[in-house]
Write a protein that holds these residues in place. Structure first.
Motif, PDB file in Angstrom:
ATOM      1  N   TRP A 185     -25.994   2.645  10.283  1.00 28.68           N
ATOM      2  CA  TRP A 185     -26.727   1.681   9.477  1.00 28.68           C
ATOM      3  C   TRP A 185     -28.168   1.558   9.986  1.00 28.68           C
ATOM      4  O   TRP A 185     -28.481   1.968  11.099  1.00 28.68           O
ATOM      5  N   PHE A 186     -29.029   0.978   9.122  1.00 24.31           N
ATOM      6  CA  PHE A 186     -30.441   0.831   9.475  1.00 24.31           C
ATOM      7  C   PHE A 186     -30.942  -0.537   9.021  1.00 24.31           C
ATOM      8  O   PHE A 186     -30.756  -0.938   7.862  1.00 24.31           O
ATOM      9  N   MET A 187     -31.571  -1.268   9.940  1.00 27.54           N
ATOM     10  CA  MET A 187     -32.176  -2.586   9.728  1.00 27.54           C
ATOM     11  C   MET A 187     -31.142  -3.699   9.532  1.00 27.54           C
ATOM     12  O   MET A 187     -31.290  -4.785  10.060  1.00 27.54           O
ATOM     13  N   THR A 188     -30.104  -3.440   8.752  1.00 24.48           N
ATOM     14  CA  THR A 188     -29.007  -4.383   8.575  1.00 24.48           C
ATOM     15  C   THR A 188     -27.715  -3.592   8.463  1.00 24.48           C
ATOM     16  O   THR A 188     -27.708  -2.527   7.831  1.00 24.48           O
ATOM     17  N   PRO A 189     -26.609  -4.066   9.044  1.00 20.81           N
ATOM     18  CA  PRO A 189     -25.350  -3.322   8.938  1.00 20.81           C
ATOM     19  C   PRO A 189     -24.854  -3.153   7.506  1.00 20.81           C
ATOM     20  O   PRO A 189     -23.955  -2.342   7.260  1.00 20.81           O
TER      21      PRO A 189
ATOM     22  N   LEU B 185     -20.839   7.802  19.319  1.00 18.25           N
ATOM     23  CA  LEU B 185     -21.959   6.883  19.167  1.00 18.25           C
ATOM     24  C   LEU B 185     -23.155   7.399  19.969  1.00 18.25           C
ATOM     25  O   LEU B 185     -23.104   7.485  21.198  1.00 18.25           O
ATOM     26  N   LEU B 186     -24.250   7.750  19.277  1.00 21.84           N
ATOM     27  CA  LEU B 186     -25.471   8.211  19.939  1.00 21.84           C
ATOM     28  C   LEU B 186     -26.406   7.071  20.278  1.00 21.84           C
ATOM     29  O   LEU B 186     -27.083   7.098  21.311  1.00 21.84           O
ATOM     30  N   TYR B 187     -26.456   6.074  19.400  1.00 25.33           N
ATOM     31  CA  TYR B 187     -27.404   4.970  19.603  1.00 25.33           C
ATOM     32  C   TYR B 187     -26.906   3.746  18.864  1.00 25.33           C
ATOM     33  O   TYR B 187     -26.351   3.825  17.770  1.00 25.33           O
ATOM     34  N   GLU B 188     -27.125   2.572  19.461  1.00 22.92           N
ATOM     35  CA  GLU B 188     -26.882   1.306  18.772  1.00 22.92           C
ATOM     36  C   GLU B 188     -27.834   0.267  19.322  1.00 22.92           C
ATOM     37  O   GLU B 188     -27.981   0.108  20.542  1.00 22.92           O
ATOM     38  N   GLY B 189     -28.531  -0.419  18.422  1.00 26.43           N
ATOM     39  CA  GLY B 189     -29.470  -1.462  18.814  1.00 26.43           C
ATOM     40  C   GLY B 189     -29.595  -2.488  17.714  1.00 26.43           C
ATOM     41  O   GLY B 189     -28.830  -2.488  16.739  1.00 26.43           O
ATOM     42  N   GLU B 190     -30.598  -3.360  17.832  1.00 24.65           N
ATOM     43  CA  GLU B 190     -30.776  -4.423  16.848  1.00 24.65           C
ATOM     44  C   GLU B 190     -31.102  -3.890  15.461  1.00 24.65           C
ATOM     45  O   GLU B 190     -30.786  -4.523  14.456  1.00 24.65           O
ATOM     46  N   ASN B 191     -31.735  -2.730  15.404  1.00 25.37           N
ATOM     47  CA  ASN B 191     -32.214  -2.220  14.121  1.00 25.37           C
ATOM     48  C   ASN B 191     -31.444  -1.025  13.577  1.00 25.37           C
ATOM     49  O   ASN B 191     -31.830  -0.476  12.544  1.00 25.37           O
ATOM     50  N   GLY B 192     -30.378  -0.619  14.264  1.00 26.10           N
ATOM     51  CA  GLY B 192     -29.666   0.522  13.712  1.00 26.10           C
ATOM     52  C   GLY B 192     -28.556   1.051  14.589  1.00 26.10           C
ATOM     53  O   GLY B 192     -28.355   0.619  15.727  1.00 26.10           O
ATOM     54  N   GLN B 193     -27.844   2.012  14.017  1.00 28.81           N
ATOM     55  CA  GLN B 193     -26.715   2.646  14.688  1.00 28.81           C
ATOM     56  C   GLN B 193     -26.632   4.091  14.211  1.00 28.81           C
ATOM     57  O   GLN B 193     -26.885   4.386  13.037  1.00 28.81           O
ATOM     58  N   ILE B 194     -26.288   5.014  15.121  1.00 30.20           N
ATOM     59  CA  ILE B 194     -26.147   6.432  14.774  1.00 30.20           C
ATOM     60  C   ILE B 194     -24.863   6.973  15.392  1.00 30.20           C
ATOM     61  O   ILE B 194     -24.679   6.934  16.605  1.00 30.20           O
TER      62      ILE B 194
ATOM     63  N   LYS C  58     -17.990  -4.186  21.837  1.00 27.34           N
ATOM     64  CA  LYS C  58     -19.056  -3.299  21.401  1.00 27.34           C
ATOM     65  C   LYS C  58     -18.484  -2.233  20.482  1.00 27.34           C
ATOM     66  O   LYS C  58     -17.289  -1.985  20.481  1.00 27.34           O
ATOM     67  N   SER C  59     -19.353  -1.610  19.701  1.00 27.68           N
ATOM     68  CA  SER C  59     -18.893  -0.498  18.872  1.00 27.68           C
ATOM     69  C   SER C  59     -18.303   0.574  19.774  1.00 27.68           C
ATOM     70  O   SER C  59     -18.840   0.854  20.853  1.00 27.68           O
ATOM     71  N   PRO C  60     -17.193   1.183  19.373  1.00 32.79           N
ATOM     72  CA  PRO C  60     -16.547   2.171  20.247  1.00 32.79           C
ATOM     73  C   PRO C  60     -17.404   3.406  20.442  1.00 32.79           C
ATOM     74  O   PRO C  60     -18.163   3.803  19.545  1.00 32.79           O
ATOM     75  N   GLU C  61     -17.288   4.024  21.604  1.00 28.19           N
ATOM     76  CA  GLU C  61     -18.031   5.246  21.899  1.00 28.19           C
ATOM     77  C   GLU C  61     -17.612   6.386  20.987  1.00 28.19           C
ATOM     78  O   GLU C  61     -18.418   7.239  20.626  1.00 28.19           O
TER      79      GLU C  61
END
Length: 509
Positions: A180-184, A123-132, A112-115
């Motif tokens: 990233w948003f919608m696509t990496p 890392l605040l959020y990671e899902g199918e549609n984005g990462q913050i 997984k993406s590192p914390e």
């Protein structure tokens, strides 16, 4: 008669160098593996992070990249005690001490993406549609300029006073969000930036950033606000400099700054990186769109070659905190040109300002500067630099040389103003006295021109209080001779002549 601009030949030389380096990389695509070493292939897809077991006790060399995205140390690849990791489309061949027995044929381990990622934050959020990811950078500075002369006289005989400061400031607050948003492949980098030493001045608080799309490792297209790749310190290593948020005076004098534009960046081959940008002006922070001219001709180019290890430390940092077990080297060239006018210049104390000054510190747009009744409204700026560096086992030696050409002066009674050529250099050396804990460094820079010469000598110490880059205590001494550049966010003022001392505590995650 106007002199011919020497700077106009530099783009040709840059392109020639680009071709030569690209050819050299093609010939040397498969480097020889040293005795006792082995190669490990580690691959990832966009949006994926993989780990490959290897013995990294003697360091790692990126021999060749071959994936969808560039392999950039600290961003899309790195290593730890157990092996090499790659992410977001980086795939490469890495030279290590040896592969871990029994795992030569094992598939990379998906992670997984590192914390937490240094200089990217948590890392605040990671899902199918984005990462913050969220990051925070700030520091407290005690500044003592009482060792400076209280006045200076410019090359035209005009006297000026120097405001000598002694104060404590929470000097800067920097809060970026990235991911990233919608696509990496679709990336963003947005931030709030405050320089508290400039309270009340324009652009004391800035909301800015950029978006980009990564097509492959050869091409990323970006737009928004970023730093012109005019010198090494604007390539993206901030805040991993030897000092805390203060460039040497030659670097500060010649460079471009943060501006709005569009750019292409990527790699031509594993060890050759490039960036090309077209922008509004040299420095956009503190300048409204109504102040800009309509030429849209600011361009900047960077070409970087990393001939030995394919990297130069985390984010290409100054100094060898990474403690390279193999010699790391870099060579790079930069070229920038722009038509600048009086209205598009930021205020003298605007955040990260970059102004066109003479080598005596005078702003060239000052009415009556060159002669009574003469006012420059517009000028053509060209600047080039070359830099090189070497790192090995905590030691580093890094240098950069600068040339600047000012020409095509427009305004009232400017016909008699001759073209102006300036040059200068900086050299920095550092050593990790205690690995991961204590670093000492020294630097020297000079600026030379027909309106006077200036120089600086500095020395400092960094104490990494938890044996990581995120927290450091820094103390630094500077000796200035006729400093031609400065503003409230840096420790030196225009006209500074004498000694400056400052102490900083920095937090960056």
């Amino acid at each position: 008669m106007k002199r011919r601009r020497a700077g106009s030949t530099f783009p040709i030389l840059l392109l020639a160098g680009l071709s030569v380096l690209g050819s050299a990389e093609a010939i040397a695509a498969e480097p020889a593996v040293p005795p006792g070493a082995a190669t490990v292939v580690c691959a990832s897809r966009v949006g994926e992070r993989n780990h490959c077991a290897a013995d990294t006790s003697k360091g790692v060399i990126l021999a060749r990249s071959q994936g969808e995205a560039p392999c950039l140390l600290g961003k899309t690849w790195g290593y730890d005690d157990q092996g090499v990791w790659v992410s977001d489309g980086c795939s490469g061949v890495f030279v290590v001490r040896r592969e871990i027995p029994g795992e030569e044929k094992a598939a990379p381990t998906k992670q997984k993406s590192p914390e937490y990622v240094p200089n990217a934050g948590f890392l605040l959020y990671e899902g199918e549609n984005g990462q913050i990811y969220m990051r925070l950078f700030t520091y407290v500075r005690y500044l003592n300029q009482m060792g400076l002369d209280d006045s200076y006289t410019d090359s035209f005989g005009n006297p000026h006073s120097v405001q000598r400061r002694q104060d404590v400031q929470l000097n800067k607050f920097f809060l970026p969000f990235s991911g990233w948003f919608m696509t990496p492949k679709m990336r963003y980098y947005l931030y709030v930036w405050s320089t508290n030493a400039s309270q009340g001045d324009p652009a004391q608080v800035v909301g800015a950033g950029n978006v980009s799309y990564n097509f492959n490792r050869f091409v990323t297209l970006g737009g928004g606000i970023t730093s012109l790749p005019s010198v090494r310190s604007t390539e993206g290593q901030f805040p991993y400099w030897l000092g805390v948020d203060d460039r040497l005076i030659a670097d500060e004098f010649f460079r471009g700054s943060y501006t709005t534009g569009i750019w292409l960046k990527g790699e031509l081959s594993t060890k050759v990186k490039y960036m090309a940008m077209i922008a509004n002006n040299l420095s956009t922070l503190g300048v409204s769109a109504a102040q800009l001219d309509n030429t849209f001709d600011t361009t900047s180019y960077m070409l970087q070659w990393l001939p030995t290890t394919g990297e130069f430390g985390l984010y290409g940092t100054f100094g060898d905190y990474d403690y390279h077990e193999r010699v790391a080297t870099r060579l790079a060239a930069h070229y920038t040109k722009s038509t600048e006018d009086n209205q598009s210049q930021p205020g003298t104390n605007s955040i990260e300002n970059s102004q066109i000054r003479l080598t005596d510190g005078s702003v060239i747009f000052t009415p009556g500067l060159f002669a009574p009744g003469t006012t420059v409204d517009r000028v053509r700026y060209e600047m080039a630099s070359v830099d090189g560096g070497i790192k090995y086992k905590g030691f580093s030696l890094e240098a950069e040389y600068y040339w600047r050409w000012l020409s095509d002066f427009r305004g009232t009674n400017t016909g008699a103003i001759a073209d102006i050529d300036d040059n200068g250099f900086q050299v920095q050396a550092s050593a990790m006295i205690v690995p991961k804990v204590l670093q000492g460094y020294a630097g020297r820079s000079e600026i030379r021109g027909v309106f006077g010469n200036a120089s600086e000598t500095r020395a400092g110490v960094n104490w990494y209080v938890v044996k990581k880059r995120g927290l450091r205590f820094n103390t630094e001494w500077l000796h200035l001779i006729r400093c031609p550049v400065g503003y409230t966010a840096v420790p030196y003022p225009v006209g500074g002549n004498g000694d400056v001392y400052h102490v900083n505590f920095e937090m960056n995650f």
